[in-house]
Scaffold this motif. Structure first.
Motif, PDB file in Angstrom:
ATOM      1  N   GLU A  15       0.979  -1.220   0.070  1.00  0.00           N
ATOM      2  CA  GLU A  15       0.056  -0.108   0.090  1.00  0.00           C
ATOM      3  C   GLU A  15       0.632   1.339   0.094  1.00  0.00           C
ATOM      4  OE1 GLU A  15      -3.810   1.405   2.166  1.00  0.00           O
ATOM      5  OE2 GLU A  15      -2.143   0.912   3.633  1.00  0.00           O
ATOM      6  N   ASP A  16       0.648   2.082  -0.803  1.00  0.00           N
ATOM      7  CA  ASP A  16       1.308   3.575  -0.827  1.00  0.00           C
ATOM      8  C   ASP A  16       2.717   3.503  -0.934  1.00  0.00           C
ATOM      9  OD1 ASP A  16      -1.242   4.821  -0.835  1.00  0.00           O
ATOM     10  OD2 ASP A  16      -1.161   4.929   1.489  1.00  0.00           O
ATOM     11  N   ASN A  17       3.442   2.682  -1.699  1.00  0.00           N
ATOM     12  CA  ASN A  17       4.836   2.247  -1.950  1.00  0.00           C
ATOM     13  C   ASN A  17       5.395   1.449  -0.897  1.00  0.00           C
ATOM     14  OD1 ASN A  17       4.309   5.328  -3.490  1.00  0.00           O
ATOM     15  ND2 ASN A  17       5.065   3.498  -4.880  1.00  0.00           N
ATOM     16  N   ILE A  18       4.570   0.985  -0.107  1.00  0.00           N
ATOM     17  CA  ILE A  18       5.339   0.271   1.033  1.00  0.00           C
ATOM     18  C   ILE A  18       4.752  -1.206   1.105  1.00  0.00           C
ATOM     19  CG2 ILE A  18       5.367   0.328   3.835  1.00  0.00           C
ATOM     20  CD1 ILE A  18       4.835   3.255   3.721  1.00  0.00           C
ATOM     21  N   ALA A  19       5.637  -1.988   1.526  1.00  0.00           N
ATOM     22  CA  ALA A  19       5.132  -3.588   1.724  1.00  0.00           C
ATOM     23  C   ALA A  19       5.405  -3.738   3.163  1.00  0.00           C
ATOM     24  CB  ALA A  19       6.115  -4.374   0.926  1.00  0.00           C
ATOM     25  N   GLN A  20       4.574  -4.418   3.781  1.00  0.00           N
ATOM     26  CA  GLN A  20       4.588  -4.845   5.024  1.00  0.00           C
ATOM     27  C   GLN A  20       4.643  -6.612   4.917  1.00  0.00           C
ATOM     28  OE1 GLN A  20       2.143  -3.312   8.210  1.00  0.00           O
ATOM     29  NE2 GLN A  20       1.938  -5.189   9.315  1.00  0.00           N
ATOM     30  N   PRO A  51       8.453  -2.425  -8.929  1.00  0.00           N
ATOM     31  CA  PRO A  51       8.900  -0.934  -8.942  1.00  0.00           C
ATOM     32  C   PRO A  51       8.088  -0.161  -7.981  1.00  0.00           C
ATOM     33  CG  PRO A  51       7.766  -1.765 -10.914  1.00  0.00           C
ATOM     34  CD  PRO A  51       8.162  -2.897 -10.058  1.00  0.00           C
ATOM     35  N   GLU A  52       6.784  -0.683  -7.481  1.00  0.00           N
ATOM     36  CA  GLU A  52       5.855   0.140  -6.923  1.00  0.00           C
ATOM     37  C   GLU A  52       6.305   0.046  -5.449  1.00  0.00           C
ATOM     38  OE1 GLU A  52       3.400   2.209  -7.987  1.00  0.00           O
ATOM     39  OE2 GLU A  52       4.159   1.421  -9.939  1.00  0.00           O
ATOM     40  N   PRO A 114      14.794  -0.474   1.312  1.00  0.00           N
ATOM     41  CA  PRO A 114      15.219  -0.416   2.870  1.00  0.00           C
ATOM     42  C   PRO A 114      14.007  -1.096   3.494  1.00  0.00           C
ATOM     43  CG  PRO A 114      15.533   1.713   1.826  1.00  0.00           C
ATOM     44  CD  PRO A 114      14.980   1.068   0.887  1.00  0.00           C
ATOM     45  N   VAL A 115      14.624  -1.682   4.755  1.00  0.00           N
ATOM     46  CA  VAL A 115      13.498  -2.820   5.453  1.00  0.00           C
ATOM     47  C   VAL A 115      13.775  -2.099   6.960  1.00  0.00           C
ATOM     48  CG1 VAL A 115      13.255  -4.886   6.477  1.00  0.00           C
ATOM     49  CG2 VAL A 115      14.237  -4.629   3.901  1.00  0.00           C
ATOM     50  N   GLU A 214       8.463   7.840   5.072  1.00  0.00           N
ATOM     51  CA  GLU A 214       9.321   8.927   4.753  1.00  0.00           C
ATOM     52  C   GLU A 214      10.485   8.592   3.853  1.00  0.00           C
ATOM     53  OE1 GLU A 214      11.094  11.433   8.116  1.00  0.00           O
ATOM     54  OE2 GLU A 214      10.266  10.005   9.304  1.00  0.00           O
ATOM     55  N   ILE A 215      10.766   7.274   3.917  1.00  0.00           N
ATOM     56  CA  ILE A 215      11.876   6.619   2.915  1.00  0.00           C
ATOM     57  C   ILE A 215      11.242   6.632   1.474  1.00  0.00           C
ATOM     58  CG2 ILE A 215      13.012   4.764   2.169  1.00  0.00           C
ATOM     59  CD1 ILE A 215      13.379   4.254   5.154  1.00  0.00           C
ATOM     60  N   ALA A 216      10.203   6.372   1.369  1.00  0.00           N
ATOM     61  CA  ALA A 216       9.312   5.937   0.228  1.00  0.00           C
ATOM     62  C   ALA A 216       9.149   7.162  -0.533  1.00  0.00           C
ATOM     63  CB  ALA A 216       7.949   5.263   0.550  1.00  0.00           C
ATOM     64  N   LEU A 217       9.008   8.447   0.110  1.00  0.00           N
ATOM     65  CA  LEU A 217       8.857   9.805  -0.524  1.00  0.00           C
ATOM     66  C   LEU A 217      10.245  10.349  -1.196  1.00  0.00           C
ATOM     67  CD1 LEU A 217       6.595  11.368   2.033  1.00  0.00           C
ATOM     68  CD2 LEU A 217       5.894  10.684  -0.032  1.00  0.00           C
ATOM     69  N   ASN A 218      11.198   9.568  -0.674  1.00  0.00           N
ATOM     70  CA  ASN A 218      12.536  10.081  -1.340  1.00  0.00           C
ATOM     71  C   ASN A 218      12.925   9.593  -2.662  1.00  0.00           C
ATOM     72  OD1 ASN A 218      13.516  11.845   0.896  1.00  0.00           O
ATOM     73  ND2 ASN A 218      13.991  10.028   1.887  1.00  0.00           N
ATOM     74  N   PRO A 219      13.974  10.024  -3.533  1.00  0.00           N
ATOM     75  CA  PRO A 219      13.994   9.321  -5.019  1.00  0.00           C
ATOM     76  C   PRO A 219      14.622   8.043  -4.816  1.00  0.00           C
ATOM     77  CG  PRO A 219      15.559  11.106  -4.368  1.00  0.00           C
ATOM     78  CD  PRO A 219      14.556  11.200  -3.477  1.00  0.00           C
ATOM     79  N   PRO A 220      13.981   7.023  -5.260  1.00  0.00           N
ATOM     80  CA  PRO A 220      14.196   5.590  -5.151  1.00  0.00           C
ATOM     81  C   PRO A 220      15.617   5.211  -5.663  1.00  0.00           C
ATOM     82  CG  PRO A 220      12.536   5.869  -7.045  1.00  0.00           C
ATOM     83  CD  PRO A 220      12.707   7.127  -6.077  1.00  0.00           C
ATOM     84  N   LEU A 221      16.141   5.745  -6.609  1.00  0.00           N
ATOM     85  CA  LEU A 221      17.632   5.572  -7.231  1.00  0.00           C
ATOM     86  C   LEU A 221      18.470   5.785  -6.253  1.00  0.00           C
ATOM     87  CD1 LEU A 221      17.416   5.871 -10.875  1.00  0.00           C
ATOM     88  CD2 LEU A 221      16.986   3.837  -9.735  1.00  0.00           C
TER      89      LEU A 221
END
Length: 276
Positions: A15-20, A51-52, A114-115, A214-221
């Motif tokens: 959900e929202d670029n985060i996996a749990q 990529p999501e 990141p985990v 917070e991490i997911a909002l940063n540029p992924p590369l």
């Protein structure tokens, strides 16, 4: 949240670029049996390739994160080498099994996403191996930690001995690994095993998800690059340690003490070790 596939030892929700990724057992206390070790590398390979997904939270269901290795469920894996421990064939198969199990924890550590680990209740043995592979660790106030393999005649071989020197330092690691003692969340925070401690299980999971967001909002590369650079300096030593302990355990782990430890678990009594 959406779950894309059914697993036996986990749920995986995106959900929202985060996996749990949540440990669900099926054994008591989310103990790590055959399904855990076979499913973990596949799950993290899927998340790494998605990529999501930009960050991952790993948590335990119920009151505890994990009781660690499910000795009763895994006893069959030890059977051949214990029954015929002098032979090269069973030892080679046992070495291969250790390497396969290590690949699951390695998949967490090597994931480009990141985990963040959220720990409540007990985190024992393999549970500690798992959270040392995470980038960030949070705990609830009731969390307790133990590198308990020494208590069951095993040299920890899934990553704690390799990764913890960079997290808590050599002296703290030696104390925990040689005694098998339990430490509470306050002590874990003091020595750097966890970044922060929160009131309860709900609060620690919320904090882990907030950090993942917070991490997911940063540029992924760039996030991938930061992980790659940080891991570069220690990856060789970690890999070397894992190879060495796999070979050491294949050679020396089969013992009367290990048989006694497994028997004591089934008989629900304290083991009596003889050093044989």
């Amino acid at each position: 949240m959406t779950e894309q596939k059914s697993w036996n030892a986990f749920t995986v929700e995106r959900e929202d670029n985060i996996a749990q990724v949540t440990l669900i057992g099926p054994s008591k206390g989310n103990a790590m049996g055959p399904d855990f070790w076979s499913e973990l590398p596949e799950i993290f390979a899927d998340l790494d390739a998605d990529p999501e997904v930009r960050a991952i939270v790993i948590a335990g269901s119920g009151k505890h994160f994990s009781f660690g290795l499910d000795l009763p469920a895994m006893s069959g894996e030890f059977g051949a080498v214990l029954a015929d421990k002098a032979q090269a064939g069973p030892r080679t198969k046992f070495h291969d099994m250790i390497k396969r199990m290590q690949s699951g924890i390695n998949a967490v550590a090597d994931c480009r996403k990141p985990v963040v680990a959220a720990v409540q209740g007990w985190c024992i043995g393999g549970g500690v191996d798992l959270i040392t592979a995470a980038d960030i660790r949070y705990a609830s106030a009731d969390a307790k930690f133990s590198i308990r393999e020494v208590k069951v005649a095993i040299v920890a071989d899934m990553g704690s001995l390799a990764r913890l020197p960079a997290i808590i330092g050599d002296g703290h690691l030696r104390e925990l690994a040689l005694t098998g003692k339990d430490i509470d969340a306050a002590r874990a925070e003091k020595i750097g095993l966890v970044n922060d401690v929160f009131e309860d299980a709900d609060a620690v999971l919320a904090a882990a998800r907030a950090t993942a967001k917070e991490i997911a909002l940063n540029p992924p590369l760039v996030v991938h690059g930061i992980k790659d650079v940080l891991d570069h300096t220690r990856s060789a030593s970690v890999n070397d340690s894992l190879r060495y302990v796999a070979a050491w355990n294949a050679a020396f782990l089969p013992s009367q003490d290990l048989t006694e430890a497994i028997t004591a678990v089934f008989q629900k009594r304290p083991p009596v070790f003889q050093g044989e």
